[in-house]
Write a protein that holds these residues in place. Structure first.
Motif, PDB file in Angstrom:
ATOM      1  N   LEU A  64      75.311   9.435  41.086  1.00  0.00           N
ATOM      2  CA  LEU A  64      76.116   9.444  42.306  1.00  0.00           C
ATOM      3  C   LEU A  64      77.019   8.215  42.387  1.00  0.00           C
ATOM      4  O   LEU A  64      78.140   8.293  42.902  1.00  0.00           O
ATOM      5  N   LYS A  65      76.556   7.097  41.881  1.00  0.00           N
ATOM      6  CA  LYS A  65      77.366   5.877  41.921  1.00  0.00           C
ATOM      7  C   LYS A  65      78.621   6.010  41.062  1.00  0.00           C
ATOM      8  O   LYS A  65      79.662   5.417  41.369  1.00  0.00           O
ATOM      9  N   ASN A  66      78.537   6.761  39.971  1.00  0.00           N
ATOM     10  CA  ASN A  66      79.657   6.860  39.035  1.00  0.00           C
ATOM     11  C   ASN A  66      80.469   8.144  39.196  1.00  0.00           C
ATOM     12  O   ASN A  66      81.539   8.275  38.616  1.00  0.00           O
ATOM     13  N   PHE A  67      79.950   9.091  39.966  1.00  0.00           N
ATOM     14  CA  PHE A  67      80.641  10.368  40.142  1.00  0.00           C
ATOM     15  C   PHE A  67      81.835  10.214  41.073  1.00  0.00           C
ATOM     16  O   PHE A  67      81.774   9.503  42.069  1.00  0.00           O
ATOM     17  N   ASN A  68      82.912  10.888  40.714  1.00  0.00           N
ATOM     18  CA  ASN A  68      84.098  10.897  41.574  1.00  0.00           C
ATOM     19  C   ASN A  68      84.606  12.335  41.655  1.00  0.00           C
ATOM     20  O   ASN A  68      85.147  12.863  40.681  1.00  0.00           O
ATOM     21  N   PRO A  69      84.443  13.015  42.806  1.00  0.00           N
ATOM     22  CA  PRO A  69      84.847  14.428  42.914  1.00  0.00           C
ATOM     23  C   PRO A  69      86.340  14.635  42.795  1.00  0.00           C
ATOM     24  O   PRO A  69      86.790  15.765  42.598  1.00  0.00           O
ATOM     25  N   ASN A  70      87.126  13.565  42.878  1.00  0.00           N
ATOM     26  CA  ASN A  70      88.576  13.702  42.801  1.00  0.00           C
ATOM     27  C   ASN A  70      89.097  13.703  41.369  1.00  0.00           C
ATOM     28  O   ASN A  70      90.303  13.812  41.144  1.00  0.00           O
TER      29      ASN A  70
END
Length: 390
Positions: free
Chosen positions: A113-119
């Motif tokens: 979650l810290k490294n995820f970027n939905p954009n």
């Protein structure tokens, strides 16, 4: 494993194992009440992707991070299960079972979650799938070393960075860590295996070596200690390293306060309406149904277009896990040539993904985007070649 059908199940149930096989889906009642309450407020939203973004947004808020992470951990159960099953097969000689690998991976949800970027065009499932596979492979390699090493062999093999991280994890102060590291440095300098291949099974240093370690330590520190204290420090350090590599899994069934009837939604900040509108807008602006398939096709096509020698270097590096020196010897070339050509292959694949992100997702190619894509690509390559014939 039968797939979960409803949004409530997907965000509130967890895999249960029996005899290292999937047994059933266990419902966490607090999470079930939480997602049910949310859906009652927005009954028109039935999209899985909507609720992923919903909880990811709440995960970014400190007050609701714990709740959101538990919902997203529930969401990623199936992804983690199938990655664990696929990855453990490639480690046919490992003593660890599917359930062990599942626990190794699911413990890293916070890291994901810290490294995820939905954009940036990657769904949470596809991103998590790549990271889960890498986590399991790396942990199995680490644990193999831990399992077969004596304390003294482990201390000779561990890096300073890993040692410091291990000592920080058990709560030592900076001063204590510095003392342990100095003792470890003296140990590594003065206790060297006398024959090749014995470093893993090193026995305890003899009296003469302990005296030399103590002397070296005391000349570099104002804290004068005897060999017995140094031995205690080093054994504590080895214990901390093993604990660091075998993290204890925290239970998801943790209560907030003492009131068992407390509704999770009571703790959410009053930003739900604006958040829902934001997610709806984001959901309408992006379509992700075929993105993972496209990524796979793009990378496989890019690999196929590489020069045969570059393909061979990738195969040796990722599938057989050879070092650049060993690849150089096998291909009868210089190590720097291998390094240069490996980098060329990686940059070619990265460029293919970056161009796809720009042309298909209309995302500006920035240094942050390239870093994120590079991480996903590296995990994809490890997974792709680990499953290919050697």
């Amino acid at each position: 494993m039968h797939p979960r059908q409803t949004i409530i199940e997907i965000f509130s149930t967890f895999v249960q194992f029996a005899g290292d096989r999937f047994s059933n889906w266990a419902t966490e009642s607090r999470l079930r009440r939480s997602i049910q309450s949310c859906m009652n407020r927005t009954p028109q939203e039935t999209s899985e992707y909507f609720w992923v973004l919903y909880w990811y947004k709440f995960w970014q808020v400190a007050e609701t991070q714990c709740l959101a992470q538990e919902h997203l951990t529930a969401y990623l159960q199936e992804t983690c299960y199938w990655v664990s099953q696929k990855t453990v097969i490639s480690f046919a000689s490992t003593q660890y079972q599917l359930s062990d690998c599942f626990q190794m991976a699911i413990a890293k949800v916070e890291k994901i979650l810290k490294n995820f970027n939905p954009n940036q065009g990657f769904s949470l499932k596809s991103y998590a799938s790549a990271i889960f596979g890498g986590v399991i492979r790396e942990t199995l390699r680490q644990r193999h070393e831990v399992d077969i090493c004596t304390d003294w062999g482990l201390l000779r093999k561990i890096t300073k960075k890993r040692l410091v991280e291990s000592l920080q994890t058990v709560g030592l102060s900076p001063g204590e860590i510095n003392a342990y590291v100095l003792a470890w440095n003296c140990f590594k300098t003065l206790y060297i295996p006398t024959s090749t291949g014995t470093s893993r099974q090193l026995s305890r240093p003899d009296h003469q070596i302990w005296e030399a370690i103590a002397k070296a330590h005391n000349t570099q520190s104002s804290q004068q200690v005897n060999p017995q204290i140094l031995e205690k420090w080093l054994l504590n350090a080895a214990k901390a390293v093993r604990k660091y590599l075998y993290p204890t899994q925290a239970s998801l069934n943790t209560h907030i306060g003492a009131d068992d009837s407390l509704e999770w939604m009571d703790n959410l900040p009053g930003t739900e309406e604006s958040l829902v509108n934001e997610i709806i807008a984001q959901e309408e602006a992006q379509t992700r149904t075929s993105q993972q398939t496209e990524i796979n096709q793009i990378l496989m096509a890019a690999i196929a277009q590489l020069e045969p020698q570059l393909q061979q270097i990738l195969q040796l590096y990722y599938s057989q896990e050879l070092t650049q020196d060993k690849i150089a010897k096998q291909l009868q070339m210089q190590q720097y040539t291998v390094s240069r050509r490996l980098k060329k292959a990686q940059e070619t694949l990265l460029r293919s993904l970056a161009n796809w992100s720009r042309d298909t997702l209309h995302i500006s190619v920035t240094s942050d985007l390239l870093k994120s894509i590079s991480t996903v690509m590296e995990e994809w390559l490890k997974s792709y070649y680990s499953l290919s014939p050697r």
